[in-house]
Scaffold this motif. Structure first.
Motif, PDB file in Angstrom:
ATOM      1  N   GLY A  99     -31.915 -29.767  14.174  1.00 61.90           N
ATOM      2  CA  GLY A  99     -33.294 -30.050  13.787  1.00 61.90           C
ATOM      3  C   GLY A  99     -33.992 -28.900  13.104  1.00 61.90           C
ATOM      4  O   GLY A  99     -35.228 -28.845  13.081  1.00 61.90           O
ATOM      5  N   ASN A 100     -33.226 -27.992  12.517  1.00 60.25           N
ATOM      6  CA  ASN A 100     -33.835 -26.802  11.916  1.00 60.25           C
ATOM      7  C   ASN A 100     -34.000 -26.872  10.404  1.00 60.25           C
ATOM      8  O   ASN A 100     -34.451 -25.901   9.790  1.00 60.25           O
ATOM      9  CB  ASN A 100     -33.005 -25.565  12.282  1.00 60.25           C
ATOM     10  CG  ASN A 100     -33.133 -25.219  13.754  1.00 60.25           C
ATOM     11  OD1 ASN A 100     -34.218 -25.328  14.322  1.00 60.25           O
ATOM     12  ND2 ASN A 100     -32.032 -24.824  14.379  1.00 60.25           N
ATOM     13  N   ALA A 101     -33.628 -27.997   9.799  1.00 64.56           N
ATOM     14  CA  ALA A 101     -33.788 -28.150   8.349  1.00 64.56           C
ATOM     15  C   ALA A 101     -35.058 -28.920   8.043  1.00 64.56           C
ATOM     16  O   ALA A 101     -35.415 -29.867   8.744  1.00 64.56           O
ATOM     17  CB  ALA A 101     -32.587 -28.883   7.760  1.00 64.56           C
ATOM     18  N   ASP A 102     -35.750 -28.487   7.004  1.00 66.99           N
ATOM     19  CA  ASP A 102     -36.960 -29.175   6.559  1.00 66.99           C
ATOM     20  C   ASP A 102     -36.587 -30.039   5.349  1.00 66.99           C
ATOM     21  O   ASP A 102     -36.639 -29.586   4.209  1.00 66.99           O
ATOM     22  CB  ASP A 102     -38.036 -28.156   6.183  1.00 66.99           C
ATOM     23  CG  ASP A 102     -39.352 -28.818   5.796  1.00 66.99           C
ATOM     24  OD1 ASP A 102     -39.499 -30.028   6.040  1.00 66.99           O
ATOM     25  OD2 ASP A 102     -40.225 -28.134   5.240  1.00 66.99           O
ATOM     26  N   ILE A 217     -27.990 -26.421   0.043  1.00 67.74           N
ATOM     27  CA  ILE A 217     -29.121 -25.507   0.267  1.00 67.74           C
ATOM     28  C   ILE A 217     -30.284 -26.303   0.827  1.00 67.74           C
ATOM     29  O   ILE A 217     -30.461 -27.486   0.491  1.00 67.74           O
ATOM     30  CB  ILE A 217     -29.523 -24.796  -1.048  1.00 67.74           C
ATOM     31  CG1 ILE A 217     -30.542 -23.681  -0.775  1.00 67.74           C
ATOM     32  CG2 ILE A 217     -30.045 -25.783  -2.083  1.00 67.74           C
ATOM     33  CD1 ILE A 217     -30.772 -22.776  -1.980  1.00 67.74           C
ATOM     34  N   VAL A 218     -31.082 -25.670   1.702  1.00 66.40           N
ATOM     35  CA  VAL A 218     -32.210 -26.372   2.309  1.00 66.40           C
ATOM     36  C   VAL A 218     -33.279 -25.373   2.749  1.00 66.40           C
ATOM     37  O   VAL A 218     -32.975 -24.208   3.024  1.00 66.40           O
ATOM     38  CB  VAL A 218     -31.733 -27.199   3.532  1.00 66.40           C
ATOM     39  CG1 VAL A 218     -31.468 -26.309   4.747  1.00 66.40           C
ATOM     40  CG2 VAL A 218     -32.721 -28.306   3.889  1.00 66.40           C
ATOM     41  N   VAL A 219     -34.509 -25.843   2.781  1.00 67.32           N
ATOM     42  CA  VAL A 219     -35.615 -25.074   3.363  1.00 67.32           C
ATOM     43  C   VAL A 219     -35.537 -25.228   4.878  1.00 67.32           C
ATOM     44  O   VAL A 219     -35.192 -26.302   5.383  1.00 67.32           O
ATOM     45  CB  VAL A 219     -36.975 -25.587   2.848  1.00 67.32           C
ATOM     46  CG1 VAL A 219     -38.121 -24.814   3.495  1.00 67.32           C
ATOM     47  CG2 VAL A 219     -37.038 -25.475   1.331  1.00 67.32           C
ATOM     48  N   LEU A 220     -35.845 -24.183   5.606  1.00 66.84           N
ATOM     49  CA  LEU A 220     -35.766 -24.223   7.058  1.00 66.84           C
ATOM     50  C   LEU A 220     -37.131 -24.521   7.676  1.00 66.84           C
ATOM     51  O   LEU A 220     -38.160 -24.004   7.227  1.00 66.84           O
ATOM     52  CB  LEU A 220     -35.218 -22.901   7.592  1.00 66.84           C
ATOM     53  CG  LEU A 220     -33.775 -22.611   7.132  1.00 66.84           C
ATOM     54  CD1 LEU A 220     -33.365 -21.203   7.526  1.00 66.84           C
ATOM     55  CD2 LEU A 220     -32.812 -23.635   7.721  1.00 66.84           C
TER      56      LEU A 220
END
Length: 253
Positions: A99-102, A217-220
């Protein structure tokens, strides 16, 4: 007169709105941005970070480069980062499952393995099977690291039994074993072999086509600068950044 006043007022409101939009755009990326990225992205992301800062005055990008599995563990343990760029979906899944990806991770490049050998290829390594010859010392990435998982997949598909003399925690460390003369060959990414072309030769092998790694790639979600993080992700997906990546040898997703 009344019509002229209304027209002027509307123009003023429109101008103010446009100015506000411009301010929002200019201030979208500001302050420090922390990016956790796979070790194989070191050269490309360092350049992209400089380009991003130049395009977004007031921003500073700090990178932490390491094996994707180690970075994923740090993120899930609460390390303060704004962006995660992994070298394989499996390591990204560790972060999204926690659950740490935005948002949804986006694949932005692909990478493929080569056999890295000392310059001049003194042991005449030309195929994957050569790595199993007696006396040939081989370095691999650890199995939990993306380059290690890809290497295992390629070796298994070719039925080549290789017992490495060392298993490293990221691709840079595996490559350094070749450049330092500690091993005769290592399975590393094409991009890393190209970056070290002065010291090593990269030997292409057909089995690598079945073990290509995609980079997401992802924003956290818990990053201290999520707005800046999103701006950096957007830049990585832009044509200028893509050129830096493809020039380094990465493939389009």
């Amino acid at each position: 007169m009344r019509a002229r006043y209304i027209g002027a007022a509307l123009a003023a409101v429109t101008a103010a709105a446009l100015t506000a939009c411009g301010s929002d755009s200019d201030s979208a990326a500001s302050g420090p941005i922390t990016v956790f990225a796979a070790a194989s992205l070191t050269g490309s992301f360092t350049q992209i970070g400089k380009d991003f800062e130049a395009a977004n005055p007031g921003t500073t990008v700090t990178f932490s480069f390491a094996g994707s599995s180690a970075l994923a563990t740090q993120i899930d343990q609460g390390a303060p980062a704004d962006v995660f760029a992994a070298a394989a979906p499996a390591n990204m899944k560790t972060v999204t499952d926690a659950g740490n990806a935005d948002g949804t991770p986006q694949n932005f490049v692909k990478n493929q393995l080569v056999i890295a050998v000392p310059k001049g290829n003194p042991n005449n390594v030309t195929t994957l099977a050569d790595l199993a010859k007696p006396g040939v010392k081989v370095a691999l990435c650890a199995p939990q690291v993306p380059c290690g998982a890809a290497a295992q997949k390629a070796l298994q598909s070719a039925s080549v039994p290789v017992t490495p003399v060392t298993q490293e925690q990221d691709v840079k460390a595996a490559l350094s074993k070749v450049t330092l003369g500690e091993v005769d060959a290592a399975l590393v990414y094409r991009t890393d072999a190209r970056a070290a072309a002065g010291d090593v030769d990269g030997i292409e092998f057909p089995e690598s086509a079945g073990a290509v790694n995609e980079y997401p790639i992802v924003v956290l979600k818990n990053g201290p600068n999520r707005t800046g993080g999103q701006a950096f992700v957007n830049y990585v997906l832009s044509p200028p950044a893509r050129k830096v990546l493809t020039d380094a040898g990465f493939q389009a997703p």
